[in-house]
Design a protein around this motif. Structure first.
Motif, PDB file in Angstrom:
ATOM      1  N   ASP A 181      23.076  60.562 -93.196  1.00 31.49           N
ATOM      2  CA  ASP A 181      24.078  59.745 -93.885  1.00 31.49           C
ATOM      3  C   ASP A 181      25.477  59.930 -93.294  1.00 31.49           C
ATOM      4  N   GLY A 182      26.124  58.809 -92.959  1.00 32.59           N
ATOM      5  CA  GLY A 182      27.509  58.838 -92.527  1.00 32.59           C
ATOM      6  C   GLY A 182      27.757  59.446 -91.165  1.00 32.59           C
ATOM      7  N   ALA A 183      26.727  59.813 -90.427  1.00 36.01           N
ATOM      8  CA  ALA A 183      26.919  60.390 -89.097  1.00 36.01           C
ATOM      9  C   ALA A 183      27.294  59.293 -88.100  1.00 36.01           C
ATOM     10  N   LYS A 184      28.065  59.680 -87.080  1.00 39.11           N
ATOM     11  CA  LYS A 184      28.533  58.714 -86.086  1.00 39.11           C
ATOM     12  C   LYS A 184      28.292  59.252 -84.684  1.00 39.11           C
ATOM     13  N   LEU A 185      27.655  58.433 -83.843  1.00 39.80           N
ATOM     14  CA  LEU A 185      27.342  58.807 -82.468  1.00 39.80           C
ATOM     15  C   LEU A 185      27.970  57.800 -81.507  1.00 39.80           C
ATOM     16  N   ILE A 186      28.717  58.320 -80.522  1.00 35.25           N
ATOM     17  CA  ILE A 186      29.319  57.484 -79.483  1.00 35.25           C
ATOM     18  C   ILE A 186      28.850  58.010 -78.129  1.00 35.25           C
ATOM     19  N   ILE A 187      28.237  57.146 -77.325  1.00 31.36           N
ATOM     20  CA  ILE A 187      27.773  57.538 -76.001  1.00 31.36           C
ATOM     21  C   ILE A 187      28.361  56.601 -74.966  1.00 31.36           C
ATOM     22  N   ARG A 188      28.916  57.182 -73.901  1.00 30.72           N
ATOM     23  CA  ARG A 188      29.427  56.417 -72.774  1.00 30.72           C
ATOM     24  C   ARG A 188      28.781  56.958 -71.499  1.00 30.72           C
ATOM     25  N   GLU A 189      27.936  56.138 -70.895  1.00 29.65           N
ATOM     26  CA  GLU A 189      27.268  56.523 -69.652  1.00 29.65           C
ATOM     27  C   GLU A 189      27.885  55.767 -68.484  1.00 29.65           C
ATOM     28  N   ARG A 190      28.183  56.480 -67.386  1.00 36.38           N
ATOM     29  CA  ARG A 190      28.690  55.870 -66.159  1.00 36.38           C
ATOM     30  C   ARG A 190      27.835  56.355 -65.001  1.00 36.38           C
ATOM     31  N   LEU A 191      27.352  55.402 -64.213  1.00 40.68           N
ATOM     32  CA  LEU A 191      26.348  55.740 -63.208  1.00 40.68           C
ATOM     33  C   LEU A 191      26.530  54.890 -61.962  1.00 40.68           C
ATOM     34  N   MET A 192      26.508  55.550 -60.795  1.00 40.95           N
ATOM     35  CA  MET A 192      26.502  54.804 -59.546  1.00 40.95           C
ATOM     36  C   MET A 192      25.434  55.371 -58.628  1.00 40.95           C
ATOM     37  N   THR A 193      24.638  54.484 -58.037  1.00 40.07           N
ATOM     38  CA  THR A 193      23.627  54.889 -57.074  1.00 40.07           C
ATOM     39  C   THR A 193      23.859  54.162 -55.759  1.00 40.07           C
ATOM     40  N   HIS A 194      23.418  54.800 -54.674  1.00 40.65           N
ATOM     41  CA  HIS A 194      23.539  54.166 -53.364  1.00 40.65           C
ATOM     42  C   HIS A 194      22.360  54.627 -52.492  1.00 40.65           C
ATOM     43  N   ASN A 195      22.329  54.153 -51.250  1.00 41.78           N
ATOM     44  CA  ASN A 195      21.214  54.424 -50.335  1.00 41.78           C
ATOM     45  C   ASN A 195      19.892  54.072 -51.032  1.00 41.78           C
ATOM     46  N   VAL A 196      18.932  55.007 -51.108  1.00 40.65           N
ATOM     47  CA  VAL A 196      17.651  54.729 -51.773  1.00 40.65           C
ATOM     48  C   VAL A 196      17.526  55.566 -53.046  1.00 40.65           C
ATOM     49  N   GLN A 197      18.625  55.894 -53.665  1.00 40.90           N
ATOM     50  CA  GLN A 197      18.604  56.713 -54.875  1.00 40.90           C
ATOM     51  C   GLN A 197      17.926  55.980 -56.033  1.00 40.90           C
ATOM     52  N   ARG A 198      17.391  56.777 -56.969  1.00 41.10           N
ATOM     53  CA  ARG A 198      16.711  56.238 -58.144  1.00 41.10           C
ATOM     54  C   ARG A 198      17.269  56.912 -59.390  1.00 41.10           C
ATOM     55  N   GLY A 209      20.106  57.604 -91.946  1.00 41.70           N
ATOM     56  CA  GLY A 209      20.860  57.730 -93.190  1.00 41.70           C
ATOM     57  C   GLY A 209      21.781  56.559 -93.438  1.00 41.70           C
ATOM     58  N   ASP A 210      22.065  56.304 -94.701  1.00 43.30           N
ATOM     59  CA  ASP A 210      23.000  55.237 -95.061  1.00 43.30           C
ATOM     60  C   ASP A 210      24.376  55.532 -94.452  1.00 43.30           C
ATOM     61  N   GLY A 211      24.964  54.498 -93.863  1.00 42.66           N
ATOM     62  CA  GLY A 211      26.279  54.648 -93.251  1.00 42.66           C
ATOM     63  C   GLY A 211      26.264  55.251 -91.866  1.00 42.66           C
ATOM     64  N   ALA A 212      25.082  55.555 -91.341  1.00 42.46           N
ATOM     65  CA  ALA A 212      25.001  56.065 -89.969  1.00 42.46           C
ATOM     66  C   ALA A 212      25.437  54.972 -88.998  1.00 42.46           C
ATOM     67  N   ASN A 213      26.060  55.394 -87.891  1.00 38.36           N
ATOM     68  CA  ASN A 213      26.642  54.438 -86.960  1.00 38.36           C
ATOM     69  C   ASN A 213      26.474  54.948 -85.528  1.00 38.36           C
ATOM     70  N   ALA A 214      25.975  54.093 -84.638  1.00 36.10           N
ATOM     71  CA  ALA A 214      25.808  54.466 -83.230  1.00 36.10           C
ATOM     72  C   ALA A 214      26.389  53.378 -82.333  1.00 36.10           C
ATOM     73  N   ASP A 215      27.119  53.807 -81.307  1.00 33.28           N
ATOM     74  CA  ASP A 215      27.698  52.892 -80.320  1.00 33.28           C
ATOM     75  C   ASP A 215      27.377  53.457 -78.939  1.00 33.28           C
ATOM     76  N   VAL A 216      26.455  52.820 -78.236  1.00 28.08           N
ATOM     77  CA  VAL A 216      25.960  53.327 -76.956  1.00 28.08           C
ATOM     78  C   VAL A 216      26.264  52.307 -75.865  1.00 28.08           C
ATOM     79  N   VAL A 217      27.059  52.719 -74.873  1.00 28.43           N
ATOM     80  CA  VAL A 217      27.467  51.813 -73.798  1.00 28.43           C
ATOM     81  C   VAL A 217      27.127  52.450 -72.452  1.00 28.43           C
ATOM     82  N   SER A 218      26.419  51.705 -71.613  1.00 29.70           N
ATOM     83  CA  SER A 218      26.072  52.177 -70.276  1.00 29.70           C
ATOM     84  C   SER A 218      26.651  51.226 -69.238  1.00 29.70           C
TER      85      SER A 218
END
Length: 308
Positions: A181-198, A209-218
């Protein structure tokens, strides 16, 4: 700590610290060994028994303190699996800085698998920063496979910054979060690949829970012949709000696959997803070139701004 040049360089890249002048709680790990550790009155770091890793205990009501637990690897062919558990007391407000840097100048793969579990107490707040970085001229790969689990009590807040922008040949990131209840999660992912990376990223966030909030940005940039896949799922099991966003730039012969998923199991769950994949707009490049930049310099400016 007596650090060599490579260790100092990696620590600066992944944690923005000078290993010789650290304050607060910390554990510095290099080539599968702890080379420096310090606990404080409110933050205790204890080695695990039976497996490699640590338990980090943060007392209730601890405010304004930080703990650094970076890992560096400088030996080609070294592979390790490490388990770190964080117990954050009620009403605490702290910053946790992790990350791993691998310098591989040999012909054998080097690999670090870090499993981090966070138990966030009631009304506690944490900011977690995890940066991954690779260097070295060897043909051996630099492999990082992080697993992050977050279990959030009522009213808690967790802000996570996940960054990988250079030198990692192969990564599989798995993130699981459960919010009360009422928990808040913020995720910010930043990623760069080059050559033959995976690079594979898999997120599963359960809003229980009621009022839980998530904001996930990649945000990702795939250059050359690299490959990225993002699996992003939010599950709404209560009267909650969830937002996910995948924004990617594709260049050269890169390949990007975004797999969003929303699951609502409550009539009052409000879940939104946004996704966009595309190349750099030509007019953006032209505009910067009129200011005197070359095409390559214009691209780099746009990418740096995008991943900031």
């Amino acid at each position: 700590m007596d650090l060599n040049n490579i260790q100092s360089y990696l620590l600066k890249e992944i944690a923005d610290i000078d290993g010789n002048n650290l304050t607060g709680a910390y554990n510095i790990r290099s080539d599968s060994m702890s080379i420096g550790r310090q606990s404080t009155e409110n933050i205790e770091i204890v080695s695990k028994t039976g497996v490699s890793g640590m338990d980090i205990f943060i007392k209730p009501n601890t405010v304004g303190e930080s703990v650094h637990i970076p890992v560096v690897m400088t030996k080609s062919g070294l592979k390790e699996e490490v388990y770190n558990d964080f117990y954050i007391g009620d009403n605490a407000d702290v910053e946790i800085v992790a990350g791993c840097g691998i310098d591989n100048c040999g012909n054998h793969d080097s690999q670090h698998d870090g499993i981090h579990r966070f138990y966030v107490g009631k009304n506690a707040k944490i900011k977690y920063v995890e940066k991954h970085f690779g260097s070295g001229e060897g043909s051996g790969k630099r492999i990082l496979n992080p697993v992050t689990e977050v279990y959030m009590e009522e009213g808690s807040t967790c802000e996570m910054e996940m960054v990988q922008i250079k030198g990692v040949d192969d990564t599989e990131r798995k993130t699981v979060a459960e919010l009360k209840d009422g928990a808040k999660l913020i995720i910010r992912e930043r990623l760069m690949t080059h050559n033959v990376q995976r690079a594979l990223s898999d997120y599963v966030v359960s809003l229980n829970g009621d009022g839980a909030n998530a904001d996930v940005v990649s945000r990702g940039v795939a250059r050359d012949d690299s490959y990225q896949r993002l699996d992003l799922k939010i599950i709404g099991n209560a009267a909650c709000k969830g937002h996910t966003e995948c924004d990617s730039i594709i260049m050269d012969n890169g390949n990007i696959l975004a797999v969003p998923a929303l699951e609502a199991n409550n009539v009052d769950a409000s879940l939104v997803h946004e996704a966009a994949i595309g190349k750099i707009a030509g007019d953006q490049i032209i505009k910067l070139m009129t200011l005197g930049l070359t095409e390559a310099e214009a691209e780099e400016q746009i990418i740096n701004g995008f991943l900031r």
